[in-house]
Write a protein that holds these residues in place. Structure first.
Motif, PDB file in Angstrom:
ATOM      1  N   UNK A 168       0.856  -1.190   0.000  1.00 56.40           N
ATOM      2  CA  UNK A 168       0.000   0.000   0.000  1.00 56.40           C
ATOM      3  C   UNK A 168       0.891   1.239   0.000  1.00 56.40           C
ATOM      4  N   UNK A 169       0.564   2.208  -0.847  1.00 60.05           N
ATOM      5  CA  UNK A 169       1.353   3.426  -0.949  1.00 60.05           C
ATOM      6  C   UNK A 169       2.619   3.261  -1.767  1.00 60.05           C
ATOM      7  N   UNK A 170       2.803   2.085  -2.369  1.00 60.36           N
ATOM      8  CA  UNK A 170       3.996   1.827  -3.166  1.00 60.36           C
ATOM      9  C   UNK A 170       3.988   2.592  -4.481  1.00 60.36           C
ATOM     10  N   UNK A 171       5.069   2.443  -5.215  1.00 55.26           N
ATOM     11  CA  UNK A 171       5.263   3.147  -6.483  1.00 55.26           C
ATOM     12  C   UNK A 171       5.174   2.137  -7.628  1.00 55.26           C
ATOM     13  N   UNK A 214      -4.773   0.255  -8.023  1.00 59.48           N
ATOM     14  CA  UNK A 214      -4.072   1.532  -7.876  1.00 59.48           C
ATOM     15  C   UNK A 214      -4.805   2.425  -6.880  1.00 59.48           C
ATOM     16  N   UNK A 215      -6.122   2.479  -7.002  1.00 58.29           N
ATOM     17  CA  UNK A 215      -6.920   3.319  -6.106  1.00 58.29           C
ATOM     18  C   UNK A 215      -6.951   2.731  -4.696  1.00 58.29           C
ATOM     19  N   UNK A 216      -7.277   1.436  -4.584  1.00 60.09           N
ATOM     20  CA  UNK A 216      -7.424   0.805  -3.266  1.00 60.09           C
ATOM     21  C   UNK A 216      -6.123   0.807  -2.468  1.00 60.09           C
ATOM     22  N   UNK A 217      -4.991   0.607  -3.143  1.00 60.37           N
ATOM     23  CA  UNK A 217      -3.694   0.546  -2.454  1.00 60.37           C
ATOM     24  C   UNK A 217      -3.022   1.918  -2.355  1.00 60.37           C
ATOM     25  N   UNK A 218      -3.689   2.948  -2.886  1.00 61.59           N
ATOM     26  CA  UNK A 218      -3.127   4.309  -2.872  1.00 61.59           C
ATOM     27  C   UNK A 218      -1.719   4.319  -3.487  1.00 61.59           C
ATOM     28  N   UNK A 219      -1.613   3.666  -4.635  1.00 64.68           N
ATOM     29  CA  UNK A 219      -0.337   3.523  -5.332  1.00 64.68           C
ATOM     30  C   UNK A 219       0.035   4.830  -6.018  1.00 64.68           C
ATOM     31  N   UNK A 220       1.305   5.183  -5.937  1.00 58.26           N
ATOM     32  CA  UNK A 220       1.840   6.329  -6.688  1.00 58.26           C
ATOM     33  C   UNK A 220       2.167   5.808  -8.078  1.00 58.26           C
TER      34      UNK A 220
END
Length: 120
Positions: free
Chosen positions: A42-45, A69-75
């Motif tokens: 989560x929040x990874x790139x 992408x949305x659920x994991x808050x991916x950059x």
């Protein structure tokens, strides 16, 4: 699949990883074939090489990938590596382009140092 790890201390453990904070996909078609983002934290790139530019790529992503992408808050970063490769005379060899993008985004080391080392 390649695994690359960085740390301030020597890493003395198995090489393969199951939780990544940076993931790159060199081939857009892999998004349909594999669960590319399964092991991304989560929040990874996520860096994607795409034939689609930043303004149109989202519409071409599989719905499952968009949701991750949305659920994991991916950059999420996209690069048109093949186009850049053609422009700089590398053809379809995009490894160097993806390496430079990795160093620029991750800031593991200064990107200018990385570029000089790659050129060397």
């Amino acid at each position: 699949m390649s695994h690359l790890r960085f740390g301030k201390n020597v890493i003395r453990s198995p090489y393969l990883i199951t939780r990544a904070n940076f993931l790159a996909c060199h081939n857009f078609s892999f998004l349909e074939k594999y669960d590319m983002l399964k092991n991304l934290e989560d929040g990874g790139i996520f860096l994607l090489n795409s034939m689609h530019g930043k303004d149109e790529v989202w519409a071409h992503l599989p719905a499952r990938v968009q949701k991750q992408i949305v659920d994991k808050k991916i950059k999420f970063y996209v690069i048109q590596g093949l186009q850049i490769g053609q422009e700089v005379g590398l053809g379809e060899r995009i490894n160097v382009i993806m390496q430079v993008a990795f160093f620029k985004i991750s800031q593991v080391i200064d990107d200018k140092i990385a570029i000089d080392a790659i050129k060397g």
